[in-house]
Design a protein around this motif. Structure first.
Motif, mmCIF file in Angstrom:
data_model
loop_
_atom_site.group_PDB
_atom_site.id
_atom_site.type_symbol
_atom_site.label_atom_id
_atom_site.label_comp_id
_atom_site.label_asym_id
_atom_site.label_seq_id
_atom_site.Cartn_x
_atom_site.Cartn_y
_atom_site.Cartn_z
ATOM 1 N N VAL A 150 0.853 -1.187 0.000
ATOM 2 C CA VAL A 150 0.000 0.000 0.000
ATOM 3 C C VAL A 150 0.887 1.235 0.000
ATOM 4 O O VAL A 150 2.077 1.163 0.300
ATOM 5 C CB VAL A 150 -0.937 0.035 1.227
ATOM 6 C CG1 VAL A 150 -1.968 -1.075 1.162
ATOM 7 C CG2 VAL A 150 -0.161 -0.033 2.526
ATOM 8 N N ASP A 171 -3.832 5.452 0.790
ATOM 9 C CA ASP A 171 -4.615 4.394 0.135
ATOM 10 C C ASP A 171 -5.812 4.021 1.002
ATOM 11 O O ASP A 171 -5.695 3.922 2.227
ATOM 12 C CB ASP A 171 -3.781 3.115 -0.064
ATOM 13 C CG ASP A 171 -2.924 3.143 -1.310
ATOM 14 O OD1 ASP A 171 -2.993 4.133 -2.056
ATOM 15 O OD2 ASP A 171 -2.181 2.168 -1.523
ATOM 16 N N VAL A 205 -8.138 1.008 2.044
ATOM 17 C CA VAL A 205 -7.986 -0.443 2.042
ATOM 18 C C VAL A 205 -9.270 -1.102 2.526
ATOM 19 O O VAL A 205 -10.074 -0.493 3.230
ATOM 20 C CB VAL A 205 -6.786 -0.897 2.913
ATOM 21 C CG1 VAL A 205 -5.487 -0.336 2.356
ATOM 22 C CG2 VAL A 205 -6.959 -0.505 4.357
ATOM 23 N N LEU A 208 -1.422 -5.892 3.348
ATOM 24 C CA LEU A 208 -0.766 -4.583 3.453
ATOM 25 C C LEU A 208 0.760 -4.705 3.391
ATOM 26 O O LEU A 208 1.412 -3.892 2.747
ATOM 27 C CB LEU A 208 -1.166 -3.913 4.766
ATOM 28 C CG LEU A 208 -2.666 -3.775 5.052
ATOM 29 C CD1 LEU A 208 -2.891 -3.198 6.427
ATOM 30 C CD2 LEU A 208 -3.330 -2.938 3.976
#
Length: 167
Positions: free
Chosen positions: A151, A155, A157, A163
């Protein structure tokens, strides 16, 4: 005796005895600590005044987050038993090897505290995930080396999204 770490190169050996003297790295440390309640403290040391606030405590991992005069400080403590296990080479027997870190909930990545190639231990902060207007520090679930960060800053998520990868 405690060994307190605030970074990779900042380690202090602290011997604190209530009602007795406190030493830091073998030197007498004279201070006055007053609890103001609700995790707030006032500290006097060498004629200087400090405002301290206890933000969070994780007793199993012995990690503490403080604000000292408004500056955030993360502490990792080891007591005499942790140090003995380290000395005997047994500290790694309870550490778990991990392959990846997944998002525990949907949110926004607001800070990345590691980089590829960095070696981390269980409990080390990796990322900060903002969810429902709260910042959550995502910590290493075990020891490993960061092989990739999947990431980037800011970002969005989803829950379960990978990650960080470990090698």
């Amino acid at each position: 005796m405690l060994q307190v770490r605030t970074g990779p190169d900042q380690v202090w050996d602290i011997d604190y005895r209530p009602g007795g003297s406190t030493t830091v790295n073998g030197q007498v440390f004279e201070w006055d600590l007053a609890s103001l309640g609700n995790g707030q403290y006032h500290i006097l040391h060498n004629g200087q005044s400090f405002a301290a606030e206890l933000i969070s405590v994780d007793y199993p991992s012995k990690t503490f987050v403080l604000k000292l005069n408004g500056q955030r400080l993360e502490l990792q403590a080891k007591d005499r038993f942790d140090l003995l296990l380290d000395k005997l080479g047994m500290s790694n027997t309870t550490a778990s090897k991990v392959n990846e870190l997944k998002a525990p909930m949907p949110g926004l990545i607001v800070d990345i505290r590691v980089e590829p190639g960095q070696v981390v231990q269980k409990g080390d902060p990796l990322l900060v995930l903002e969810a429902m207007k709260m910042e959550n520090i995502l910590k290493a679930p075990g020891e490993g080396t960061i092989s990739a960060i999947k990431v980037t800053l800011r970002d969005n998520v989803t829950k379960g999204q990978v990650l960080v990868l470990f090698s």
